[in-house]
Design a protein around this motif. Sequence first.
Motif, PDB file in Angstrom:
ATOM      1  N   SER A   1       8.576   3.890  -6.372  1.00 46.85           N
ATOM      2  CA  SER A   1       9.551   3.687  -5.972  1.00 46.85           C
ATOM      3  C   SER A   1      10.683   4.817  -5.937  1.00 46.85           C
ATOM      4  N   ASN A   2       9.457   6.259  -6.480  1.00 49.59           N
ATOM      5  CA  ASN A   2      10.102   7.368  -6.400  1.00 49.59           C
ATOM      6  C   ASN A   2       9.338   8.553  -5.974  1.00 49.59           C
ATOM      7  N   LYS A   3       9.534   9.618  -5.479  1.00 51.82           N
ATOM      8  CA  LYS A   3       7.970  10.627  -4.512  1.00 51.82           C
ATOM      9  C   LYS A   3       9.543  11.388  -4.348  1.00 51.82           C
ATOM     10  N   VAL A   4       8.847  12.208  -5.288  1.00 54.59           N
ATOM     11  CA  VAL A   4       9.152  13.487  -5.078  1.00 54.59           C
ATOM     12  C   VAL A   4       7.656  14.465  -4.335  1.00 54.59           C
ATOM     13  N   THR A   5       8.482  15.131  -2.785  1.00 56.96           N
ATOM     14  CA  THR A   5       7.637  16.478  -1.753  1.00 56.96           C
ATOM     15  C   THR A   5       7.932  17.870  -1.561  1.00 56.96           C
ATOM     16  N   GLU A   6       7.051  18.304  -1.655  1.00 57.35           N
ATOM     17  CA  GLU A   6       7.450  19.799  -1.215  1.00 57.35           C
ATOM     18  C   GLU A   6       8.149  19.175   0.618  1.00 57.35           C
ATOM     19  N   LYS A   7       8.666  20.219   1.195  1.00 56.86           N
ATOM     20  CA  LYS A   7       8.950  20.369   2.637  1.00 56.86           C
ATOM     21  C   LYS A   7       8.046  21.019   2.981  1.00 56.86           C
ATOM     22  N   GLY A   8       7.170  19.801   4.375  1.00 57.43           N
ATOM     23  CA  GLY A   8       6.342  20.121   5.147  1.00 57.43           C
ATOM     24  C   GLY A   8       4.996  19.983   4.563  1.00 57.43           C
ATOM     25  N   LYS A   9       5.453  18.692   3.401  1.00 57.10           N
ATOM     26  CA  LYS A   9       3.945  18.018   2.939  1.00 57.10           C
ATOM     27  C   LYS A   9       4.234  16.359   3.428  1.00 57.10           C
ATOM     28  N   ASP A  10       3.360  15.531   3.880  1.00 59.05           N
ATOM     29  CA  ASP A  10       3.123  14.232   4.459  1.00 59.05           C
ATOM     30  C   ASP A  10       3.227  13.604   3.395  1.00 59.05           C
ATOM     31  N   VAL A  11       3.884  12.245   3.377  1.00 60.95           N
ATOM     32  CA  VAL A  11       4.494  11.382   2.773  1.00 60.95           C
ATOM     33  C   VAL A  11       4.261   9.877   3.277  1.00 60.95           C
ATOM     34  N   GLU A  12       3.189   8.929   2.488  1.00 59.02           N
ATOM     35  CA  GLU A  12       3.174   7.843   3.098  1.00 59.02           C
ATOM     36  C   GLU A  12       4.261   6.588   1.687  1.00 59.02           C
ATOM     37  N   LEU A  13       4.560   5.842   2.232  1.00 57.59           N
ATOM     38  CA  LEU A  13       5.599   4.773   2.242  1.00 57.59           C
ATOM     39  C   LEU A  13       4.562   3.321   1.840  1.00 57.59           C
ATOM     40  N   ARG A  14       5.043   2.091   0.820  1.00 57.47           N
ATOM     41  CA  ARG A  14       4.105   1.104   1.076  1.00 57.47           C
ATOM     42  C   ARG A  14       5.285  -0.041   0.910  1.00 57.47           C
ATOM     43  N   CYS A  15       5.004  -0.795   1.902  1.00 57.94           N
ATOM     44  CA  CYS A  15       5.826  -1.935   1.449  1.00 57.94           C
ATOM     45  C   CYS A  15       4.928  -3.525   1.316  1.00 57.94           C
ATOM     46  N   ASP A  16       5.330  -4.469   0.821  1.00 57.83           N
ATOM     47  CA  ASP A  16       4.586  -5.397   0.739  1.00 57.83           C
ATOM     48  C   ASP A  16       5.391  -6.882   0.892  1.00 57.83           C
ATOM     49  N   PRO A  17       5.174  -7.578   1.752  1.00 57.99           N
ATOM     50  CA  PRO A  17       6.577  -8.038   2.357  1.00 57.99           C
ATOM     51  C   PRO A  17       6.345  -9.998   1.853  1.00 57.99           C
ATOM     52  N   ILE A  18       7.126 -10.699   1.901  1.00 64.31           N
ATOM     53  CA  ILE A  18       6.695 -12.263   0.790  1.00 64.31           C
ATOM     54  C   ILE A  18       5.903 -12.406   1.716  1.00 64.31           C
ATOM     55  N   SER A  19       5.028 -12.903   1.296  1.00 62.54           N
ATOM     56  CA  SER A  19       3.929 -13.775   2.058  1.00 62.54           C
ATOM     57  C   SER A  19       5.506 -14.936   2.763  1.00 62.54           C
TER      58      SER A  19
END
Lengths: 113, 110
Positions: free
Chosen positions: B9-27
Motif C-alpha cells: 500500500s505504501n513504498k518508500v525507496t531510495e533514488k536509483g533503486k528498483d521497485v515492484e508493484l503488484r496488482c491482483d485483479p477481480i477474478s
Amino acid sequence: QQPVQSPQAVILREGEDAVINCSSSKALYSVHWYRQKHGEAPVFLMILLKGGEQKGHDKISASFNEKKQQSSLYLTASQLSYSGTYFCGTVPYSGAGSYQLTFGKGTKLSVIP
Amino acid sequence: GAGVSQSPSNKVTEKGKDVELRCDPISGHTALYWYRQSLGQGLEFLIYFQGNSAPDKSGLPSDRFSAERTGGSVSTLTIQRTQQEDSAVYLCASSCRDSYFGPGTRLTVT
C-alpha cells in the motif's frame, strides 16, 4: 488523447444541481464516470455504451451523445456526500482492438451546507 | 475479497533503486490497466492488458517502466532506477466491461 472536462471546479450548496461535461476528439466506444474522494481510489459510477444512452444512479445520471462525442453527468439535489473529483474516462473506437481507457483531468465538486 | 487488491500500500525507496508493484485483479476480468496519479493531478494512463493480446504500452513514460501480467491474472509493474519524479500513487484497475480500481500503491522516492 485524453478527453476534456468542464468545468474544472464547481461549488454547490446542498440541494443545488450541477452538470459536468466531457468531450472527445475521437469517435467513442464508451464513456465511464468515476468519483474520487481525497486520499481514496476512484469509484465507478456508470458506463455508457450507446449513442444517446442515458443512465441513472440515485440522483446522479449521465447521457452520451455519440455523434457529438460528448457525455454529461448530471447531479441533482446535491448532497454533501457528492463532494469529490469527478473523472470521465473514454474508450475510443480502435481498429487495433485496444480499448485504452483514458481519463480527463477531473472536475472538483464541492458541496457546502 | 471480490475487489482489486494492490501491494504494497505504501513504498518508500531510495533514488536509483528498483521497485515492484503488484496488482491482483477481480477474478474473471480480462482487462487490466495501470495508471499513475501525482498529488492533486489526474489519472495518467500507463499500460493496458487485454486477455492474451500484446499489451498497449503507449503510456509508459520511459524504458525504466515495464509491466507484465502472468497467466492473465496478477500483474506486476516494475520501475527500474527510480527517480524522485516517479513519486506518485500507482493505481491498477481491472475490467470486464465496468472498470474497478484497486486502493493504489503510494510510492515515495527519496
